[in-house]
Design a protein around this motif. Sequence first.
Motif, mmCIF file in Angstrom:
data_model
loop_
_atom_site.group_PDB
_atom_site.id
_atom_site.type_symbol
_atom_site.label_atom_id
_atom_site.label_comp_id
_atom_site.label_asym_id
_atom_site.label_seq_id
_atom_site.Cartn_x
_atom_site.Cartn_y
_atom_site.Cartn_z
ATOM 1 N N ARG A 1 -5.768 12.025 -17.295
ATOM 2 C CA ARG A 1 -5.808 11.682 -18.723
ATOM 3 C C ARG A 1 -4.713 10.680 -19.051
ATOM 4 N NH1 ARG A 1 -7.152 17.093 -19.152
ATOM 5 N NH2 ARG A 1 -4.968 17.720 -19.294
ATOM 6 N N PHE B 1 -5.751 7.257 -17.788
ATOM 7 C CA PHE B 1 -6.826 6.695 -18.594
ATOM 8 C C PHE B 1 -6.303 6.238 -19.952
ATOM 9 C CE2 PHE B 1 -10.541 6.736 -21.341
ATOM 10 C CZ PHE B 1 -11.509 6.184 -20.527
ATOM 11 N N GLY B 2 -5.450 7.043 -20.544
ATOM 12 C CA GLY B 2 -4.867 6.676 -21.832
ATOM 13 C C GLY B 2 -4.057 5.394 -21.747
ATOM 14 N N TYR C 1 -6.493 2.505 -21.580
ATOM 15 C CA TYR C 1 -7.093 2.280 -22.899
ATOM 16 C C TYR C 1 -6.132 1.525 -23.808
ATOM 17 C CZ TYR C 1 -8.713 3.317 -27.630
ATOM 18 O OH TYR C 1 -9.115 3.216 -28.939
ATOM 19 N N ARG D 1 -6.287 -2.425 -25.480
ATOM 20 C CA ARG D 1 -6.167 -2.725 -26.907
ATOM 21 C C ARG D 1 -4.994 -3.660 -27.182
ATOM 22 N NH1 ARG D 1 -7.268 0.980 -31.796
ATOM 23 N NH2 ARG D 1 -7.365 -1.171 -32.541
ATOM 24 N N ALA E 1 -10.941 -0.313 -32.046
ATOM 25 C CA ALA E 1 -11.266 0.899 -31.299
ATOM 26 C C ALA E 1 -12.720 0.882 -30.851
ATOM 27 C CB ALA E 1 -10.993 2.134 -32.159
ATOM 28 N N GLU E 2 -13.602 0.405 -31.733
ATOM 29 C CA GLU E 2 -15.026 0.371 -31.387
ATOM 30 C C GLU E 2 -15.302 -0.610 -30.253
ATOM 31 O OE1 GLU E 2 -13.946 0.463 -34.463
ATOM 32 O OE2 GLU E 2 -14.772 2.366 -35.165
ATOM 33 N N ARG F 1 -13.995 0.836 -27.061
ATOM 34 C CA ARG F 1 -14.886 1.900 -26.608
ATOM 35 C C ARG F 1 -16.101 1.324 -25.887
ATOM 36 N NH1 ARG F 1 -18.487 3.737 -31.237
ATOM 37 N NH2 ARG F 1 -19.148 1.625 -30.715
ATOM 38 N N ASP F 2 -16.722 0.315 -26.492
ATOM 39 C CA ASP F 2 -17.895 -0.296 -25.858
ATOM 40 C C ASP F 2 -17.521 -0.930 -24.523
ATOM 41 O OD1 ASP F 2 -19.413 0.497 -27.957
ATOM 42 O OD2 ASP F 2 -19.431 -1.452 -28.960
ATOM 43 N N LEU G 1 -15.053 -0.050 -22.517
ATOM 44 C CA LEU G 1 -14.841 1.018 -21.534
ATOM 45 C C LEU G 1 -16.153 1.686 -21.147
ATOM 46 C CD1 LEU G 1 -11.540 2.772 -22.630
ATOM 47 C CD2 LEU G 1 -12.017 1.597 -20.485
ATOM 48 N N GLY G 2 -17.083 1.753 -22.079
ATOM 49 C CA GLY G 2 -18.385 2.318 -21.768
ATOM 50 C C GLY G 2 -19.071 1.542 -20.663
ATOM 51 N N MET H 1 -17.275 2.196 -17.444
ATOM 52 C CA MET H 1 -17.610 3.462 -16.796
ATOM 53 C C MET H 1 -18.981 3.388 -16.141
ATOM 54 S SD MET H 1 -15.044 5.436 -17.016
ATOM 55 C CE MET H 1 -14.067 3.944 -16.831
#
Lengths: 189, 189
Positions: free
Chosen positions: A120, A123-124, A127, A131, A138-139, A142-143, A145-146, A149
């Motif tokens: 964790r 990963f944090g 992330y 940014r 954030a959105e 997120r996309d 990182l999506g 993954m």
Amino acid sequence: MPRTRLTAAERGEQLAAAAVQAFAVSGYAGTSTDDVARLAGVSQPYVIRLFGSKQRLFVAAVQHAAARIEQVFRDAAERSADLETLGEAYDELLAERDLLAVLLHGFAASSDPVIGSAVRDCFGRIYRLIRELTGASAEETRDFLGIGMLLTVLAAMQVIGPGAVPAQPWMAEIAGSIHDTCTEPEPGG
Amino acid sequence: MPRTRLTAAERGEQLAAAAVQAFAVSGYAGTSTDDVARLAGVSQPYVIRLFGSKQRLFVAAVQHAAARIEQVFRDAAERSADLETLGEAYDELLAERDLLAVLLHGFAASSDPVIGSAVRDCFGRIYRLIRELTGASAEETRDFLGIGMLLTVLAAMQVIGPGAVPAQPWMAEIAGSIHDTCTEPEPGG
DNA sequence: CTTAGTTGTTATCCACTGATAACTAGGCTT
DNA sequence: AAGCCTAGTTATCAGTGGATAACAACTAAG
């Protein structure tokens, strides 16, 4: 003539790198400390002596891989500090396939509290780095990182990347959709 | 009075379900066939007799989980055949946390050729099902699966879902970004 | 009741693995 | 050159885990 004996710190670094390579294939439970030892050319008990336990060796491997991933992103942002450029950096990560693989095995082994906590944390950090480097929302992050993954998982399944299996139609479709979006000309450009 | 002895087919189904539960925690290499056996209340050798090997048991668990995931998506599409509705179905999948967990462990264990082949097959089926149900484009489906993989990984790390660890700022940020997009009012609505 | 087939168990094996302990050897300082 | 710290080894162990084999017990048909 190269020194035959290394300092503990040097050997630790070398072992962490070997651990990334070894754990990337079969994960935490599926890889023996002897696998790592042989890869580094030392005896198995010495690996345990240096790291204390297999668990700590695995954590070191995850942190080693995460640090390298951060470096690749930082280098990319040096060229241009936006998500698109960082996305191109994924090609490098997929080429060094062990990095994302060992991270994936870290996710999978997160039911172990010690490993979970370390994973964790890594990963944090990634992330937040993304940014900070790009200033993305954030959105958007997120996309990003999506997709990351998804690529990680596809690489693990050998659908994409080096050593990929003969392509099924759906594989070509996904791979194509990723390549298209990354290289498509600007609308009206 | 319930039958004490089950047919081989019934027992196989029950064992597959138990295997999903067991493998979801520690993955292929980290879970013993005896764990599965005890969970189902039978002896370890009987598990091997019914499935032939641990490898085949794991493949059965992955296929069992994938079939249930497909069912959840199909049920969601029954309500409304679009990606947004299928996205809501992820809440159910995250509630039944074993399903996505065992699939993730399947991805991780894909370096085994037999397992890899089975896992690719399951993933391909899910991909095609999503496209067929919703009529979404390859790009839309890719983005949908990307978010899905991110959620799967976050759940494995216990960042989201039941049993989630105390939240760090970045965790709240990601979790928030997902919830926001899924529940936000239409622009100008 | 008996026979046969299927469900399930107990006993056992062998290979593997993480970890410990005790020992060896290279290299630097005095 | 003597001594000492650190890098590394070999030997070994106790536990585990997948798989096999032989045996036991339930159930159904004749």
